[in-house]
Design a protein around this motif. Structure first.
Motif, PDB file in Angstrom:
ATOM      1  N   GLU A  52     -37.988  29.317   6.961  1.00 33.30           N
ATOM      2  CA  GLU A  52     -38.994  28.686   7.615  1.00 33.30           C
ATOM      3  C   GLU A  52     -40.317  30.084   7.742  1.00 33.30           C
ATOM      4  OE1 GLU A  52     -39.738  27.027  12.056  1.00 33.30           O
ATOM      5  OE2 GLU A  52     -38.093  27.986  11.485  1.00 33.30           O
ATOM      6  N   ASP A  53     -39.918  31.183   7.334  1.00 32.90           N
ATOM      7  CA  ASP A  53     -40.729  32.404   7.164  1.00 32.90           C
ATOM      8  C   ASP A  53     -41.588  32.456   5.578  1.00 32.90           C
ATOM      9  OD1 ASP A  53     -38.565  33.039   5.598  1.00 32.90           O
ATOM     10  OD2 ASP A  53     -38.499  34.875   6.747  1.00 32.90           O
ATOM     11  N   GLY A  54     -41.141  31.370   4.828  1.00 35.05           N
ATOM     12  CA  GLY A  54     -41.463  31.473   3.266  1.00 35.05           C
ATOM     13  C   GLY A  54     -40.629  32.422   2.620  1.00 35.05           C
ATOM     14  N   GLY A  55     -39.709  33.319   3.073  1.00 35.37           N
ATOM     15  CA  GLY A  55     -38.834  34.164   2.336  1.00 35.37           C
ATOM     16  C   GLY A  55     -37.753  33.643   1.799  1.00 35.37           C
ATOM     17  N   LYS A  56     -37.056  34.388   1.005  1.00 39.85           N
ATOM     18  CA  LYS A  56     -35.795  33.872   0.272  1.00 39.85           C
ATOM     19  C   LYS A  56     -34.565  34.172   1.241  1.00 39.85           C
ATOM     20  CE  LYS A  56     -33.398  35.111  -3.977  1.00 39.85           C
ATOM     21  NZ  LYS A  56     -33.478  35.781  -5.146  1.00 39.85           N
ATOM     22  N   HIS A  57     -33.586  33.600   1.424  1.00 37.93           N
ATOM     23  CA  HIS A  57     -32.514  33.701   2.448  1.00 37.93           C
ATOM     24  C   HIS A  57     -31.382  33.107   1.650  1.00 37.93           C
ATOM     25  CE1 HIS A  57     -34.948  34.579   5.942  1.00 37.93           C
ATOM     26  NE2 HIS A  57     -35.969  33.584   5.310  1.00 37.93           N
ATOM     27  N   ARG A  58     -29.981  33.825   1.822  1.00 30.71           N
ATOM     28  CA  ARG A  58     -28.866  33.351   1.503  1.00 30.71           C
ATOM     29  C   ARG A  58     -28.368  32.235   2.269  1.00 30.71           C
ATOM     30  NH1 ARG A  58     -29.407  35.189  -3.406  1.00 30.71           N
ATOM     31  NH2 ARG A  58     -29.283  37.481  -3.783  1.00 30.71           N
ATOM     32  N   PRO A  59     -27.623  31.070   1.852  1.00 31.99           N
ATOM     33  CA  PRO A  59     -27.163  30.189   2.552  1.00 31.99           C
ATOM     34  C   PRO A  59     -25.431  30.862   2.857  1.00 31.99           C
ATOM     35  CG  PRO A  59     -26.995  29.529   0.304  1.00 31.99           C
ATOM     36  CD  PRO A  59     -27.848  30.715   0.236  1.00 31.99           C
ATOM     37  N   VAL A  60     -24.984  30.342   3.769  1.00 30.28           N
ATOM     38  CA  VAL A  60     -23.549  30.603   3.983  1.00 30.28           C
ATOM     39  C   VAL A  60     -22.974  29.290   3.329  1.00 30.28           C
ATOM     40  CG1 VAL A  60     -21.534  30.391   5.778  1.00 30.28           C
ATOM     41  CG2 VAL A  60     -24.146  31.613   6.317  1.00 30.28           C
ATOM     42  N   MET A  61     -21.627  29.548   2.705  1.00 30.29           N
ATOM     43  CA  MET A  61     -21.224  28.366   1.834  1.00 30.29           C
ATOM     44  C   MET A  61     -19.679  28.207   2.536  1.00 30.29           C
ATOM     45  SD  MET A  61     -20.148  28.596  -2.345  1.00 30.29           S
ATOM     46  CE  MET A  61     -19.529  27.462  -3.043  1.00 30.29           C
ATOM     47  N   LEU A  62     -19.837  26.775   3.020  1.00 27.89           N
ATOM     48  CA  LEU A  62     -18.547  26.484   3.369  1.00 27.89           C
ATOM     49  C   LEU A  62     -17.517  25.692   2.300  1.00 27.89           C
ATOM     50  CD1 LEU A  62     -19.632  25.252   6.990  1.00 27.89           C
ATOM     51  CD2 LEU A  62     -18.615  27.379   6.447  1.00 27.89           C
ATOM     52  N   HIS A  63     -16.362  26.360   2.159  1.00 26.83           N
ATOM     53  CA  HIS A  63     -15.432  25.890   1.295  1.00 26.83           C
ATOM     54  C   HIS A  63     -14.437  24.652   1.799  1.00 26.83           C
ATOM     55  CE1 HIS A  63     -16.094  28.943  -1.963  1.00 26.83           C
ATOM     56  NE2 HIS A  63     -16.729  29.336  -0.747  1.00 26.83           N
ATOM     57  N   ARG A  64     -14.508  23.455   1.584  1.00 25.11           N
ATOM     58  CA  ARG A  64     -13.450  22.803   2.355  1.00 25.11           C
ATOM     59  C   ARG A  64     -12.822  21.872   1.566  1.00 25.11           C
ATOM     60  NH1 ARG A  64     -14.759  17.168   3.429  1.00 25.11           N
ATOM     61  NH2 ARG A  64     -13.249  17.610   1.830  1.00 25.11           N
ATOM     62  N   ALA A  65     -11.522  21.474   1.979  1.00 27.97           N
ATOM     63  CA  ALA A  65     -10.642  20.382   1.590  1.00 27.97           C
ATOM     64  C   ALA A  65      -9.770  19.629   2.666  1.00 27.97           C
ATOM     65  CB  ALA A  65      -9.838  20.601   0.273  1.00 27.97           C
ATOM     66  N   ILE A  66      -9.441  18.434   2.578  1.00 33.98           N
ATOM     67  CA  ILE A  66      -8.680  17.849   3.693  1.00 33.98           C
ATOM     68  C   ILE A  66      -7.399  17.527   2.965  1.00 33.98           C
ATOM     69  CG2 ILE A  66      -8.579  15.836   5.108  1.00 33.98           C
ATOM     70  CD1 ILE A  66     -11.482  15.972   5.318  1.00 33.98           C
ATOM     71  N   PHE A  67      -7.218  16.944   1.934  1.00 37.00           N
ATOM     72  CA  PHE A  67      -6.077  16.495   1.233  1.00 37.00           C
ATOM     73  C   PHE A  67      -5.237  17.911   0.812  1.00 37.00           C
ATOM     74  CE2 PHE A  67      -7.263  11.756   0.305  1.00 37.00           C
ATOM     75  CZ  PHE A  67      -6.837  11.480   1.636  1.00 37.00           C
ATOM     76  N   GLY A  68      -6.288  18.581   0.221  1.00 37.23           N
ATOM     77  CA  GLY A  68      -5.967  19.844  -0.518  1.00 37.23           C
ATOM     78  C   GLY A  68      -5.889  19.260  -2.052  1.00 37.23           C
ATOM     79  N   SER A  69      -4.848  18.975  -2.421  1.00 39.37           N
ATOM     80  CA  SER A  69      -4.658  18.146  -3.708  1.00 39.37           C
ATOM     81  C   SER A  69      -4.088  17.093  -3.608  1.00 39.37           C
ATOM     82  CB  SER A  69      -3.964  19.211  -4.679  1.00 39.37           C
ATOM     83  OG  SER A  69      -2.604  18.854  -4.647  1.00 39.37           O
ATOM     84  N   TYR A  70      -4.576  16.038  -4.485  1.00 38.15           N
ATOM     85  CA  TYR A  70      -4.027  14.525  -4.517  1.00 38.15           C
ATOM     86  C   TYR A  70      -2.736  14.667  -4.758  1.00 38.15           C
ATOM     87  CZ  TYR A  70      -8.542  12.276  -3.599  1.00 38.15           C
ATOM     88  OH  TYR A  70      -9.693  12.085  -3.127  1.00 38.15           O
ATOM     89  N   GLU A  71      -2.180  15.298  -5.765  1.00 41.84           N
ATOM     90  CA  GLU A  71      -0.852  15.422  -6.336  1.00 41.84           C
ATOM     91  C   GLU A  71       0.086  15.768  -5.198  1.00 41.84           C
ATOM     92  OE1 GLU A  71      -3.361  16.017 -10.100  1.00 41.84           O
ATOM     93  OE2 GLU A  71      -3.188  16.627  -8.024  1.00 41.84           O
ATOM     94  N   ARG A  72      -0.303  17.072  -4.475  1.00 45.14           N
ATOM     95  CA  ARG A  72       0.701  17.317  -3.425  1.00 45.14           C
ATOM     96  C   ARG A  72       0.618  16.509  -2.198  1.00 45.14           C
ATOM     97  NH1 ARG A  72       0.086  21.563   0.621  1.00 45.14           N
ATOM     98  NH2 ARG A  72       2.080  22.613   0.914  1.00 45.14           N
ATOM     99  N   PHE A  73      -0.488  15.942  -1.806  1.00 45.35           N
ATOM    100  CA  PHE A  73      -0.693  15.118  -0.484  1.00 45.35           C
ATOM    101  C   PHE A  73       0.344  13.687  -0.806  1.00 45.35           C
ATOM    102  CE2 PHE A  73      -2.813  12.545   2.497  1.00 45.35           C
ATOM    103  CZ  PHE A  73      -2.664  13.290   3.536  1.00 45.35           C
ATOM    104  N   ILE A  74       0.098  13.164  -1.996  1.00 42.11           N
ATOM    105  CA  ILE A  74       1.030  12.100  -2.368  1.00 42.11           C
ATOM    106  C   ILE A  74       2.557  12.446  -2.184  1.00 42.11           C
ATOM    107  CG2 ILE A  74       1.730  10.692  -4.086  1.00 42.11           C
ATOM    108  CD1 ILE A  74      -1.364  10.663  -4.951  1.00 42.11           C
ATOM    109  N   GLY A  75       2.778  13.631  -2.731  1.00 41.66           N
ATOM    110  CA  GLY A  75       4.376  14.120  -2.769  1.00 41.66           C
ATOM    111  C   GLY A  75       4.706  14.198  -1.117  1.00 41.66           C
ATOM    112  N   ILE A  76       3.671  14.623  -0.255  1.00 42.46           N
ATOM    113  CA  ILE A  76       3.923  14.900   0.982  1.00 42.46           C
ATOM    114  C   ILE A  76       4.150  13.572   1.592  1.00 42.46           C
ATOM    115  CG2 ILE A  76       3.009  15.713   3.294  1.00 42.46           C
ATOM    116  CD1 ILE A  76       1.799  17.895   1.582  1.00 42.46           C
TER     117      ILE A  76
END
Length: 671
Positions: free
Chosen positions: A531-555
């Motif tokens: 908002e101040d016109g300056g350069k800022h770093r975003p926060v990056m949220l890494h997320r998954a729910i199944f995790g992997s399809y392979e493992r979730f299908i096995g579960i």
């Protein structure tokens, strides 16, 4: 006198050398009988080890299940070693730790007798019960390193002698003797132990199997014979565990995957899955479901390359921290022979190296960096059904649960610091909806900063607190959700929330995660205009729910024992004929079911109906619609539902279609 403080805040003045057992006896005979160990200033110790200074003391009983189980399993391992040496003198002992559900011990049998066999396990169990019945006191003794070396060498215990020789010079070492006689059996061990072998329940353990092992886990060393056992505090716990193992064997996704014709694995693609049409139908239904959930939550789907330059992975930090788990390939120059008969691959001296992505996050940062992003554009949620490869060790691979090629329901949220808590809260709500749609309960845990990590302490403090705050706002930071913090278990770049699912037989599976990362945006120079016109770093949220399809299908396969919810079942119904006169009607029923969106097959084989029912039940087909002459005349079906107590329901075809259509609707699309 020394001052001993008890958990209730009271204190006792006792003479140096008083043991926790003495204090338990002074408190009362009931506690003296129940006590099995002590925590002295938080350290677990033997009940008979003398107290030498002021300390906080907590007496441990069987009600302190985690401590009690670990002690019991450790003792079962010692009793196993003593039993084996009683039965076969000359057998050398090595190590015998407790495990998550029991214990094992590694032995070096004499050349004459050879490796142990599973047929000998009942004999060993009987000898173990004799030792337990003898109620031998487990006596802690302090020895010097040299004493131990001389003892083990004199008795031909070459493995123990080798280990003792590597222990620190001058350090006092402990052994535990099973009895008070000078020649009583003993083992080198840090302890602690139960007061005596009689504290073990002789009916609460079972020896499970025998396998080979190598001394110190190195195949260049001598081979040993490992005996595994499971040990518990009482027979009820043992029986429950054995029942879980029996259920787990029935539910094994590899076995059911073959019976249901879902997938297969083979050496030509070690660690990757060959999906058959029925198995891939489950995948497609899950993928469509997850796309609907992500679309509804404001994610935009992208697709990123499998191969990226090594320099990108160096910049992100993955190459330095994760290289041994990555597949890398050089730029290959084909060298054609003079006759042009064939090409030999040759690595160019100045070849550019590429890595197959083990994760999607660096590529998502590169997408985020295209163009100029304003704070008004945030949060940006980028999702990908991203195929990744990780160089897992051969021995760690396990069906669908641990593979080398896998696909994640991956996404990354780029946001401002002020948006983090709300974005994580929203994810908690989304994950809750998904897991409940699949019938899972779960626990939420917070994995905190590891010893080796990137980023400043201030950033880690902030990131950890944001996750705590988000879970609290979501109403999940309580015992109902099994809230727990796990020191040292975060990723090298971020703390993470973990979702641990509980399946139908009580096992837990860690699947979904969300991580609050300030490291990768910095390393890969991601920014937005504030908002101040300056350069800022975003926060990056890494997320998954199944995790992997392979493992979730096995579960899912194991959780439901192959009897998947109707909307996920690859074949939702089979129309089976009793007599050939009903073939035309069966084809008509099949066509109408298919027109209603039901995945249906027809079984017109000239086989007895009981044979067809049995075969389709083994294949876990949820619904069998049986038709004969009467059903054809009355426009009805005999519906048999897999796992139902009712043998069959007689319904009109219209009723059957309406019922199946409703049950086959994915949970997120139901009214």
């Amino acid at each position: 006198m020394i001052r001993i403080t008890l958990p209730d805040g009271s204190a006792r003045e006792v003479a140096p050398g008083t043991t926790p057992a003495d204090i338990a006896a002074a408190i009362g005979p009931g506690l003296a009988k129940a006590a099995i160990a002590a925590r002295v200033d938080g350290e677990l110790r033997d009940l008979t080890r003398p107290l030498e200074g002021d300390a906080a003391l907590a007496l441990v009983t069987a009600k302190d299940e985690a401590d009690a189980l670990d002690l019991a399993r450790h003792d079962y391992a010692h009793v196993l070693a003593e039993a084996v040496q009683n039965l076969w003198p000359g057998t050398q002992i090595t190590f015998g730790p407790s495990t998550d559900d029991g214990f094992y011990y590694d032995f070096a049998p004499t050349a004459e007798r050879g490796m142990f066999t599973e047929e000998e396990l009942p004999l060993i169990e009987a000898e173990m019960r004799k030792i337990i019945a003898a109620n031998e006191p487990l006596v802690r003794e302090v020895w010097s390193r040299q004493q131990l070396i001389e003892k083990w060498q004199a008795e031909g215990e070459l493995f123990k002698a080798e280990w003792a020789a590597e222990l620190p010079e001058g350090e006092e070492l402990t052994v535990y003797r099973a009895g008070t006689a000078p020649d009583a059996w003993l083992d080198m061990c840090r302890g602690p132990h139960l007061p005596s072998t009689g504290k073990l329940d002789p009916n609460a353990f079972k020896l499970m199997r025998v396998s080979g092992a190598y001394w110190r886990g190195d195949q260049r060393n001598p081979q040993l014979s490992r005996i595994y056992g499971t040990g518990w505090l009482n027979k009820k716990q043992l029986d429950a565990h054995l029942h879980r193992l029996e259920e787990a064997a029935k539910r094994d996704h590899r076995k059911l995957g073959q019976e249901m014709d879902l997938f297969h694995l083979q050496q030509e693609a070690h660690g990757s899955v060959f999906w058959h049409p029925k198995g891939y139908r489950i995948w497609r239904e899950l993928e469509a479901y997850m796309r609907r959930k992500m679309d509804g939550a404001g994610y935009r789907e992208i697709k990123t390359p499998q191969l990226m330059d090594i320099r990108q992975w160096e910049q992100s930090g993955h190459w330095g921290k994760y290289a041994e788990n990555m597949f890398a390939v050089p730029d290959i120059v084909p060298e054609v022979d003079a006759e042009g008969a064939g090409a030999t691959p040759k690595v160019a001296p100045d070849a550019d190296w590429m890595a197959i992505k083990p994760m999607n996050c660096p590529a998502h940062v590169l997408v985020f960096k295209q163009g100029i992003t304003s704070y008004r554009d945030l949060p940006i949620r980028l999702g990908e059904m991203g195929c990744c490869h990780r160089n897992e060790p051969h021995g760690a691979l396990h069906g669908l649960m641990r593979v080398r090629q896998f696909t994640q329901d991956d996404a990354h949220i780029f946001c401002t610091e002020s948006q983090v808590v709300e974005e994580v809260r929203a994810f908690c709500t989304l994950a809750d909806e998904v897991y409940r749609d699949f019938g899972f309960s779960y626990h939420v845990k917070l994995a905190l900063r590891p010893e080796k990590r990137f980023g400043s302490e201030a950033d880690w403090d902030k990131a950890e607190q944001e996750l705590r705050d988000a879970v609290a706002v979501a109403g999940m930071a309580n015992d109902d959700y099994g809230w727990e913090e796990l020191p040292g278990e975060g990723a090298f770049y971020a703390p993470k929330l973990e979702w641990h699912l509980t399946d139908a037989i009580g096992r837990t599976w860690q699947v979904g995660t969300i991580q609050g990362d300030r490291v990768l945006p910095e390393r890969l120079d991601a920014s937005f205009v504030g908002e101040d016109g300056g350069k800022h770093r975003p926060v990056m949220l890494h997320r998954a729910i199944f995790g992997s399809y392979e493992r979730f299908i096995g579960i899912l396969i194991e959780h439901y024992a192959g009897k998947l919810p109707l909307w996920l079942a690859p074949v939702q119904a089979v129309v089976a004929t009793i007599v050939s006169e009903a073939d035309d009607y069966a084809r008509d029923v099949t066509a109408k079911l298919a027109a209603a969106g039901i995945r249906v097959e027809t079984d017109l084989r000239n086989e007895k109906i009981n044979y067809k029912i049995r075969e389709h039940s083994l294949a876990k087909v949820p619904n069998l619609l049986v038709v004969g002459k009467r059903e054809a005349e009355e426009d009805k079906v005999a519906l048999r539902v897999l796992g139902s107590d009712q043998p069959q329901l007689i319904l009109t075809l219209e009723e059957a279609i309406a019922r199946l259509k409703e049950e086959a609707t994915p949970p997120d699309l139901r009214g």
